[in-house]
Every structure is written in C-alpha cells, then in structure tokens.
Design an enzyme around this catalytic site. Structure first.
Site, mmCIF file in Angstrom:
data_model
loop_
_atom_site.group_PDB
_atom_site.id
_atom_site.type_symbol
_atom_site.label_atom_id
_atom_site.label_comp_id
_atom_site.label_asym_id
_atom_site.label_seq_id
_atom_site.Cartn_x
_atom_site.Cartn_y
_atom_site.Cartn_z
ATOM 1 N N HIS A 158 -2.425 -1.391 -4.613
ATOM 2 C CA HIS A 158 -3.882 -1.479 -4.707
ATOM 3 C C HIS A 158 -4.468 -0.077 -4.853
ATOM 4 C CE1 HIS A 158 -5.000 -0.618 -0.221
ATOM 5 N NE2 HIS A 158 -3.868 -0.038 -0.533
ATOM 6 N N SER A 161 0.829 -1.199 0.000
ATOM 7 C CA SER A 161 0.000 0.000 0.000
ATOM 8 C C SER A 161 0.869 1.256 0.000
ATOM 9 C CB SER A 161 -0.943 -0.052 1.211
ATOM 10 O OG SER A 161 -1.904 0.959 1.180
#
Length: 259
Positions: free
Chosen positions: A115, A92
């Site tokens: 993501h 992330s």
C-alpha cells in the site's frame, strides 16, 4: 520481556542463519516488542561468515523507514543466499523486507500486502505539504522496489499500492513477488492488534478467522492503553484517539509529562 524476533545460526549448520520476524516493525524499541534495524544489523553481524539466511516473517508491518533499512541490510549481505518465508502475513513495511530475498516462499493461503505510505502529521500548510512530498517520494521508492523484484512496471505497482492490494501466494506469484508456493503447508496464524487493523481499509474477510487480534504490547503496558472505542465512533475519531494514546506512550517512554 518477550520480543518478537530472533536471529541465530542453525544448530546443525553454523554457515546457515535464521531470522524470525514475528511482530510489528519499528525504528526504536520502546516496549521491547518491535524489530529495529540496529538490532537486526548487530545480530546478523554476530552470525559470522554464513552462506545462507532463512527469514521467517509473520508481520503486519510498521515503520516504513525501518522496513527500508532492514531491506537494505539484507541486500548488502555479500555471498549470502537469502530466502524469505512468508509464514502468515507480510504486510506494509514487512512486505518491503520480503523483497530483499533472492527467493520468496509462501504457503498458498499466506498473505502479502502492499500500500501507499502514510503518516500522522500536524503543523501549518507548509509543514503538511512537506510531509505530503516526503510520502510521495517514499511511494515512488516502494513502487520501484516491488517493480524491480517482480519484473513489473513501476506504474502498475504504484496502482496496486494505491488500491491497498492484499494477495495470496498465487496472486503474488503472478506478479513475480513469490517464487515458490508451499502447497501442503498451512499459513501460520496471524497475530494482529486492533491498532494495526485500524490502519488498513481492505483487510480481507477470509483472513480474519486466522487473526488472533491480540495486542502486541507487554502485559504491564495494558493499563496505559486507551478505553475501548464506542461502536458508533467514526473512523477519523478512532484514528485521533489512537494517535493520542500513542503520543502518551511515547511521552511516558521518554520520561516526559503532558502540560
């Protein structure tokens, strides 16, 4: 109180700095266990005139704006060769920070995850639409960062973000997101709290054995945590419960009370 980052000059070479980022990334340090952009900038400046910086990362991610801020801080280091070492996990927002490096090094079994941005939101339709538009813009910025670093198309990286893609060193290298694979070095154990794991839908089974699964909050904060979720609790209900627990922690940190 223990914190999970450290920035210092090497004892044997004061012109070379080291930054260790082992923990969740945040734009504020409420409990003393997050990495904040302001602290990173301040401590890097305190190193003085360095020519190289080794960044050691083992982080599940965190606040996307904090990740972008630290990315930009590292990119602005003039005359400094930045090498990112993904010791265990860079997921992330932590993966964004890695992209700032001139050179990215990963043990073969380390993990990188990208993501789409996400957030908790409440309000009317107009306010929720505004949040959705903001997330779309952030996704575009992140896809461009990954694309620029790997020499890939923005569309390809956006698709991988949509799929919440977890990759080992070899897979990251194929995308241009890793420059060197450390063949003989094992990845560090990944310490990830259950709160963080709840955010991700594709957490790889192969990595669960390396995950300590411990919470990142200090011991004295444990009493304020929410009770364990029933086994039959739906994913949405679990997210709502965790959000409510986070809101209570924020109120406590700010000295506020619930009405």
């Amino acid at each position: 109180m223990k914190r999970f980052w450290e920035i210092r000059a090497r004892a044997d070479d004061p012109t070379r700095g080291e930054m260790t980022l082992y923990g969740e990334i945040s734009d504020a340090s409420w409990f003393g266990d997050e990495t904040t952009p302001a602290q990173v900038a301040e401590e890097l400046k305190a190193l003085g005139d360095i020519t190289a910086l080794d960044v050691y990362i083992n982080s599940p991610g965190g606040d996307v704006f904090a990740g972008l801020a630290i990315y930009n801080i590292l990119r602005r280091l003039e005359g400094v060769q930045v090498t990112a070492h993904v010791d265990g996990l860079a997921a992330s927002a932590a993966s964004v920070i890695v992209m700032a490096a001139d050179r990215i090094v990963m043990p073969r079994n380390a993990l990188l995850m990208i993501h789409r941005a996400w957030a908790y939101a409440n309000g009317n339709a107009a306010e929720l639409q505004k949040m959705a538009d903001t997330l779309e813009r952030i996704d575009g910025q992140l896809a461009q960062i990954y694309a620029d670093r790997g020499g890939q198309s923005r569309e390809k990286m956006a698709a991988l973000m949509e799929a919440e893609t977890w990759m080992d060193a070899a897979q990251a290298a194929e995308l241009g997101l890793c420059d060197e694979i450390e063949e003989n070095k094992a990845a560090a154990s990944i310490t990830v709290s259950t709160e963080v794991l709840a955010r991700y839908r594709n957490w790889p089974l192969s990595a669960k054995g390396a995950c300590h699964g411990g919470g990142s909050q200090p011991v004295e904060d444990k009493a304020a945590e929410e009770p364990a979720a029933p086994a039959t609790e739906s994913r949405l209900a679990e997210q709502r419960r965790r959000f409510d627990a986070t809101r209570r922690k924020i109120l406590n940190a700010m000295g506020g009370n619930e009405e």
